[in-house]
Motif scaffolding. Structure first.
Motif, short mmCIF file in Angstrom:
data_model
loop_
_atom_site.label_atom_id
_atom_site.label_comp_id
_atom_site.label_asym_id
_atom_site.label_seq_id
_atom_site.Cartn_x
_atom_site.Cartn_y
_atom_site.Cartn_z
N LYS A 60 97.51 107.03 -11.49
CA LYS A 60 98.75 107.74 -11.78
C LYS A 60 99.53 108.03 -10.50
N SER A 61 99.58 107.01 -9.63
CA SER A 61 100.27 107.14 -8.34
C SER A 61 101.77 107.30 -8.54
N SER A 62 102.43 107.86 -7.53
CA SER A 62 103.87 108.13 -7.62
C SER A 62 104.68 106.85 -7.77
N ASN A 63 104.33 105.82 -7.01
CA ASN A 63 105.12 104.58 -7.01
C ASN A 63 104.44 103.43 -7.74
N GLY A 64 103.27 103.68 -8.33
CA GLY A 64 102.60 102.65 -9.12
C GLY A 64 101.94 101.59 -8.26
N THR A 65 101.23 100.70 -8.94
CA THR A 65 100.51 99.60 -8.30
C THR A 65 100.80 98.32 -9.06
N LEU A 66 100.94 97.22 -8.35
CA LEU A 66 101.15 95.93 -8.96
C LEU A 66 99.96 95.01 -8.68
N VAL A 67 99.65 94.15 -9.65
CA VAL A 67 98.68 93.07 -9.43
C VAL A 67 99.38 91.76 -9.74
N ASN A 68 99.46 90.91 -8.74
CA ASN A 68 100.18 89.64 -8.86
C ASN A 68 101.62 89.86 -9.34
N GLY A 69 102.22 90.96 -8.88
CA GLY A 69 103.62 91.24 -9.18
C GLY A 69 103.87 91.97 -10.48
N LEU A 70 102.81 92.28 -11.25
CA LEU A 70 102.97 92.95 -12.55
C LEU A 70 102.40 94.36 -12.49
N PRO A 71 103.05 95.32 -13.19
CA PRO A 71 102.57 96.71 -13.17
C PRO A 71 101.13 96.81 -13.67
N LEU A 72 100.36 97.68 -13.02
CA LEU A 72 98.94 97.83 -13.31
C LEU A 72 98.66 99.17 -13.96
N ALA A 73 97.79 99.18 -14.95
CA ALA A 73 97.17 100.40 -15.44
C ALA A 73 95.68 100.29 -15.13
N ARG A 74 95.03 99.32 -15.77
CA ARG A 74 93.62 99.01 -15.48
C ARG A 74 93.36 97.57 -15.92
N GLN A 75 92.70 96.79 -15.08
CA GLN A 75 92.37 95.42 -15.47
C GLN A 75 91.21 94.89 -14.63
N ILE A 76 90.55 93.87 -15.17
CA ILE A 76 89.47 93.20 -14.45
C ILE A 76 90.08 92.25 -13.43
N LEU A 77 89.58 92.29 -12.21
CA LEU A 77 90.10 91.44 -11.15
C LEU A 77 89.54 90.03 -11.25
N GLN A 78 90.38 89.05 -10.95
CA GLN A 78 89.98 87.66 -10.87
C GLN A 78 90.11 87.19 -9.42
N HIS A 79 89.33 86.16 -9.08
CA HIS A 79 89.34 85.62 -7.72
C HIS A 79 90.77 85.33 -7.27
N ARG A 80 91.13 85.84 -6.09
CA ARG A 80 92.43 85.65 -5.44
C ARG A 80 93.55 86.49 -6.04
N ASP A 81 93.24 87.44 -6.91
CA ASP A 81 94.26 88.39 -7.35
C ASP A 81 94.76 89.17 -6.14
N VAL A 82 96.06 89.50 -6.14
CA VAL A 82 96.65 90.26 -5.04
C VAL A 82 97.15 91.60 -5.59
N ILE A 83 96.65 92.68 -5.00
CA ILE A 83 97.05 94.03 -5.36
C ILE A 83 98.15 94.46 -4.39
N HIS A 84 99.31 94.81 -4.92
CA HIS A 84 100.45 95.23 -4.09
C HIS A 84 100.42 96.75 -3.96
N LEU A 85 100.28 97.23 -2.73
CA LEU A 85 100.19 98.65 -2.43
C LEU A 85 101.26 99.00 -1.41
N GLY A 86 102.43 99.41 -1.91
CA GLY A 86 103.55 99.63 -1.01
C GLY A 86 103.92 98.33 -0.31
N GLY A 87 103.95 98.36 1.02
CA GLY A 87 104.23 97.14 1.78
C GLY A 87 103.00 96.34 2.11
N HIS A 88 101.82 96.80 1.69
CA HIS A 88 100.56 96.13 1.99
C HIS A 88 100.09 95.30 0.79
#
Length: 229
Positions: A60-88
Motif C-alpha cells: 500500500k505504498s504512496s506511489n505504487g509498484t509496477l512489474v513489467n510496466g503494469l500496476p502491482l498488487a500481488r503476483q508470482i514472479l517469473q524469471h527476468r521480471d522487472v519491478i519498477h521502484l521509483g527510478g530504480h
C-alpha cells in the motif's frame, strides 16, 4: 538460488540473493533492500518465498509498484521480471525455475574465442539442450471439511496451479505450492500458524502427505494425493 539485481539508469548498483522467507523493500534503513529514492515509501514492497516460487506484494505504498510496466498488487514472479521502484529497477533472476540456460553458461559461451571450422578428425562434442525437459507435476486435491469463505464445505479443490491460496490477503493467508517433488503448505501472513494433523508447522514450506488434515486460514481441509475433484 534466485536473486534480485538492483539498477539505476541501466547501471547495476547492488545484488541480493533471496535467502530468507521474506524480504522487505523500501527507504527504511532497517529493511532488507534499502533504496534511497524519494518516490518510495519507507515500507514499500516485500517478496515472500513460497517453496521455490517468490511472490512480490506492494505494501500500500504512496506511489505504487509496477512489474513489467503494469500496476502491482500481488503476483508470482517469473524469471527476468522487472519491478519498477521509483527510478530504480529490481530484476528477478531465477534461471532454475525458468528452465532456460543459466546466465553463467551464457556468459561463458560469449567469452569463448571464435575458431575456424574444426578439423575432419576432431572429436564430436555433445552440446546440452538449451531448455531442460519439462518436469512432471503431481496430481492432488483439497477437500473442504469446515470453514467459511470462497470455498464451500464439501467442495473439492483441484491443485492444478503452481500456487493455490486459502484465506484472506492482509489477514490470514496460506498457500499450497505444487512442485515436481510434491505439494508444500506455507504460511504467508497472519498471527496464527497452520496446523497439520493437529500440530503447528513452522514458517517454512511443509511437505504434505496423502490424507493430511490441515487447519489454516479459518478452514479445515483434507489433502489427497493423486485424487481428482
Amino acid at each position: 538460488m534466485a536473486k534480485l539485481v538492483l539498477s539505476l539508469n541501466g547501471t547495476v548498483i547492488d545484488q541480493r540473493f533471496i535467502d530468507k522467507p521474506c524480504l522487505s523493500i523500501g527507504r527504511d534503513a532497517g529493511g532488507d533492500i534499502v533504496i534511497n529514492d524519494p518516490l518510495l515509501s519507507r515500507e514499500h514492497a516485500r517478496i515472500v518465498s513460497v517453496g521455490e516460487d517468490h511472490i512480490v506484494e506492494d505494501l500500500k505504498s504512496s506511489n505504487g509498484t509496477l512489474v513489467n510496466g503494469l500496476p502491482l498488487a500481488r503476483q508470482i514472479l517469473q524469471h527476468r521480471d522487472v519491478i519498477h521502484l521509483g527510478g530504480h529497477h529490481l530484476c528477478y533472476v531465477n534461471t532454475r525455475m525458468a528452465g532456460e540456460v543459466d546466465l553463467e553458461r551464457t556468459m561463458l559461451i560469449k567469452a569463448m574465442p571464435r575458431h575456424a571450422a574444426p578439423a575432419a578428425d576432431a572429436p564430436v562434442v555433445a552440446v546440452p539442450a538449451m531448455r531442460a525437459p519439462k518436469a512432471r507435476l503431481p496430481e492432488g486435491c483439497i477437500k473442504v471439511l469446515a470453514g467459511a469463505g470462497c470455498h464451500a464445505v464439501g467442495e473439492n479443490v483441484r491443485l492444478e496451479r503452481v500456487v493455490t491460496t486459502f484465506g484472506v490477503p492482509g489477514e490470514q493467508l496460506v498457500v499450497i505450492a505444487r512442485r515436481p517433488s510434491g505439494f508444500f503448505l506455507t504460511h504467508v501472513e497472519g498471527g496464527k500458524l497452520p496446523r497439520v494433523n493437529r500440530h503447528a508447522i513452522d514458517s517454512g514450506p511443509h511437505a504434505l502427505s496423502d490424507g493430511d488434515e490441515i487447519e489454516a486460514a479459518g478452514y479445515r481441509l483434507e489433502f489427497r494425493l493423486d485424487a481428482r475433484a
